[in-house]
Design an enzyme around this catalytic site. Structure first.
Site, PDB file in Angstrom:
ATOM      1  N   SER A 147       5.397   5.263   9.268  1.00  0.00           N
ATOM      2  CA  SER A 147       5.952   4.540  10.414  1.00  0.00           C
ATOM      3  C   SER A 147       7.465   4.745  10.511  1.00  0.00           C
ATOM      4  CB  SER A 147       5.570   3.058  10.307  1.00  0.00           C
ATOM      5  OG  SER A 147       5.771   2.385  11.518  1.00  0.00           O
ATOM      6  N   ASP A 268      -4.919   3.841  16.521  1.00  0.00           N
ATOM      7  CA  ASP A 268      -3.769   3.143  15.948  1.00  0.00           C
ATOM      8  C   ASP A 268      -3.160   2.289  17.047  1.00  0.00           C
ATOM      9  OD1 ASP A 268      -1.251   2.370  14.983  1.00  0.00           O
ATOM     10  OD2 ASP A 268      -0.910   4.258  13.923  1.00  0.00           O
ATOM     11  N   HIS A 297      -3.073   1.280  11.591  1.00  0.00           N
ATOM     12  CA  HIS A 297      -1.735   1.824  11.396  1.00  0.00           C
ATOM     13  C   HIS A 297      -1.380   1.972   9.923  1.00  0.00           C
ATOM     14  CE1 HIS A 297       2.274   2.883  12.687  1.00  0.00           C
ATOM     15  NE2 HIS A 297       2.832   1.878  12.048  1.00  0.00           N
TER      16      HIS A 297
END
Length: 318
Positions: A147, A268, A297
């Site tokens: 991320s 996601d 995610h």
């Protein structure tokens, strides 16, 4: 990166209380330009300089585990800390030296070290990563970032291409906001509502967000993500989200020279599959996309053995 199941309050609240202030809860429609040349440098609210490398190793809980000549750095994403890698770590330590650390925003780090001014863009996070590698005297490594840490790794590899042999980018996005010719997954108004919800009642927002982010029906993963999400100080959490959502790396992707592996799940909530295709088309290094047959995610929490197979395959070739 985040969505909320909770509607925004009828009258928007100011950002959560706590030292230093989160810089307000409004999102800007013009994304911040992150400095590729470097230098979050010193000074935040207190005007203090960035910690020295040796001190930073202690502050960010740096660990080196495993054996082997090749080095892998694992860098966690928003709402977690280095413990998020615990389920994939055993797959890597036999053949690699693995460096783990906590981002300064993590709940496992003393919040007194979070300088709201200094960490108002991603450059200071890049400074921290490079300072860790230099302090450990690591000449070259593979970087695995989840991320926001995927963004950090991209910028670090541009600034110091000599250090990075490969980037593995999990749940990565160069920009989370939609644009006229780009689908990042979020509208500005939607993000503003999330900021308002975080500021008004962080606990309620986090309770709703954790299962959405995990995606897959894995209660243990939801519990683990909830734990680290609640460990974050609310004003720091809000500030980090605001920083991420005003960041736009699309203009620098072509400057990446390291080969990249983009890891994307089938669904996601934070990153549409089209973003993985965008990264493949625009990253300057040779790029492949690996689709994991799972949702969510945070595949390192919800499907660690599946992710570990991809990581071992990717890290065997650098």
């Amino acid at each position: 990166m985040l969505r909320s199941t909770h509607p925004p309050p009828s009258s928007p609240s100011s950002s959560s209380s706590g030292g230093g202030g989160g810089g307000g809860s409004s999102a800007s429609s013009s994304s911040e330009k992150t400095m590729v040349g470097g230098g979050g440098g010193g000074g935040g609210g207190s005007g203090s300089a960035a910690p020295s490398g040796a001190k930073l190793l202690q502050i960010l809980n740096v660990r080196v585990v495993g054996s082997g000549e090749r080095v892998v750095v694992l860098s966690h994403g928003f709402g977690t800390d280095q413990s998020a890698w615990s389920r994939v770590l055993p797959y890597l330590t036999r053949d690699h030296r693995v460096v783990l650390y906590d981002l300064v925003c993590a709940g496992s780090v003393n919040p007194d070290h979070f300088d709201f001014r200094r960490y108002d863009n991603l450059d200071a996070y890049v400074d921290d990563l490079l300072a860790i590698l230099d302090a450990l005297r690591i000449p070259r490594c593979a970087f695995v970032g989840h991320s926001v840490s995927a963004m950090i790794g991209i910028l670090a590899s541009i600034r110091r291409p000599d250090l990075f042999a490969k980037l593995v980018l999990i749940g990565a996005s160069p920009r989370f906001l939609n644009d006229s010719d780009y689908h990042g997954g979020f509208e500005l108004e939607e993000i503003q509502q999330v900021f308002d919800a975080m500021g008004a009642n962080y606990s309620a927002w986090a309770t709703g967000y954790a299962p959405l982010a995990v995606g897959a029906d894995v209660p243990a993963a939801v519990q683990e993500f909830s734990r680290t999400l609640f460990n974050m100080r609310p004003d720091i959490s809000l500030h980090v989200c605001q920083t991420v959502f005003k960041t736009d790396l699309r203009g620098v992707l072509g400057m990446v020279r390291a080969p990249c592996v983009v890891v994307q799940t089938t669904r996601d909530v934070s990153v549409p599959a089209s973003v993985a295709a965008y990264l493949k088309a625009h990253l300057g290094g040779r790029t492949t996309v690996e689709f994991l047959q799972t949702e969510g995610h945070l595949p390192h929490l919800s499907a660690p053995s599946l992710l570990a197979q991809v990581l071992r395959r990717a890290l065997a070739r650098y």
